[in-house]
Write an enzyme that holds these catalytic residues in place. Structure first.
Site, PDB file in Angstrom:
ATOM      1  N   VAL B  95     106.668 -12.086  20.537  1.00  0.00           N
ATOM      2  CA  VAL B  95     107.232 -13.326  21.080  1.00  0.00           C
ATOM      3  C   VAL B  95     107.170 -14.353  19.953  1.00  0.00           C
ATOM      4  CG1 VAL B  95     106.962 -15.135  22.831  1.00  0.00           C
ATOM      5  CG2 VAL B  95     106.427 -12.754  23.403  1.00  0.00           C
ATOM      6  N   TYR B 139      95.361  -7.201  25.142  1.00  0.00           N
ATOM      7  CA  TYR B 139      95.518  -5.857  25.708  1.00  0.00           C
ATOM      8  C   TYR B 139      94.278  -5.422  26.474  1.00  0.00           C
ATOM      9  CZ  TYR B 139      99.635  -5.607  22.753  1.00  0.00           C
ATOM     10  OH  TYR B 139     100.842  -5.861  22.161  1.00  0.00           O
TER      11      TYR B 139
END
Lengths: 170, 181
Positions: B95, B139
């Site tokens: 992003v 994550y």
């Protein structure tokens, strides 16, 4: 005498046998959940997930059927920096046939297939305590990307996937 | 800020290419980027695509300082575990810096999880650099396990001269259907 050939649907029992032997060698035998039916559908159906090379051995001047004593399972992946890659998922020669150069022959064939299909490189993972395999690969020029570049392999299991896949309003 | 996650189209390859380079710069490996927009188009939008891609798009009023509305992407493909069957590998997730912290990364990853679930994948795997603590934390918070740390898995590669050398010594009598690949 050694022969390397492409696996066919009839070879699925031998492929599963060798997958389990490799898992046993890696001390993770109970993690193999695939069945012969899965392997058949996944490798020989309309959209194969994998390709497989088998190593067959036949004793000189013997009438016996050749025995499947090694295999390599691979598929094609993608690196957005360099393009197509060949990924080696499983690679194994049964214990009594090691030390004869069979693993080397399989690796050379895989490299040839990689070049022929325009793959820039061949990737795979190895457990760090598997010293003999790591030496085998490094002797032939492999680089350990985890050690040299710091790549860490991460995994989400099925529960985590289901949780992430549930629709959420942002 | 509203954003939309959608499957990439061939015409998105120019933006995807731009963001691949931005991600490589962030990973301090930009000199390793060798492929072009055309190669991405060929490999991702042919009859047997090598990968799939989702992009994050914002409206014109939220376009970036340089005028981009495609502000994030995720590139992934299907792999196979001999223990569990089909899996999905998330190769790149990115992003643009000015759009972080708005749930776009999470949205892109959820989309990959959705797609993976539809294809009966039992695992979603990825590789992260050990110094990228922000990503490592992202994550792990979502449930990923570090398989290098916990089970000692290392990623290895043959390329360049080492690959050429091995290939030159291959047996010549092997028959395969290479034209299907």
């Amino acid at each position: 005498m050694l022969k390397l050939r492409k696996a066919e649907p009839r070879d699925v029992p031998d492929i599963l046998r060798l997958i389990k032997e490799l898992a046993k060698y890696e001390e993770m035998e109970d993690r193999v959940l695939l069945t012969e039916k899965d392997l058949l559908e996944d490798g020989f159906g309309e959209h194969p997930f994998y390709q497989c090379i088998l190593a067959e051995w036949q004793e000189e001047q013997s009438n016996e059927e050749p025995k499947v004593i090694g295999f390599a399972m691979y598929y094609f992946t993608y690196d957005p920096w360099t393009g197509k890659l060949l990924y080696l998922e499983d690679f194994f020669v049964v214990e009594e046939f090691r030390g004869k150069g069979i693993g080397s022959e399989i690796l050379k064939l895989l490299s040839h297939l990689a070049m022929k299909t325009r793959c820039g490189s061949m990737h795979f993972i190895v457990a760090e305590d598997n010293r003999s395999s790591i030496e085998f690969y490094k002797r032939r020029g492999a680089e350990d990307l985890s050690k040299e570049e710091g790549w860490r392999l991460f995994r989400f299991d099925k529960d985590s996937i289901l949780k992430m896949a549930a629709p959420a309003e942002e | 800020m509203d954003f939309k996650i959608r499957a990439a189209k061939q015409e998105d390859c120019k933006e995807i290419s731009r963001m691949i380079i931005e991600l490589a710069v962030f990973e301090k490996m930009q000199d390793q980027v060798k492929i072009s927009t055309q190669e991405l188009e060929r490999d991702g939008f042919c009859s047997s695509p090598r990968f799939e891609c989702q992009v994050a798009e914002v409206s014109e009023e939220h376009k970036s300082s340089q005028g981009y509305t495609v502000v994030g992407f995720v590139l992934y493909y299907y792999t196979y575990s001999t223990w569990m069957g089909p899996t999905v590998f998330m190769e790149d997730l990115y992003v643009m810096p000015e759009y972080r912290g708005k749930g776009i990364g999470k949205g892109l990853m959820s989309k990959v999880a959705q797609v993976g679930k539809e294809k009966q994948c039992t695992r979603l795997q990825l590789a992260v650099l050990d110094w990228n603590t922000r990503s490592l934390d992202f994550y792990i918070m979502k449930g990923a396990r570090n398989m290098t740390a916990s089970e000692g898995w290392h990623a290895l590669r043959f390329d360049g001269e080492a690959l050429d050398k091995l290939a030159a010594e291959a047996p010549k009598d092997y028959k395969s259907d290479l034209d299907t690949n």
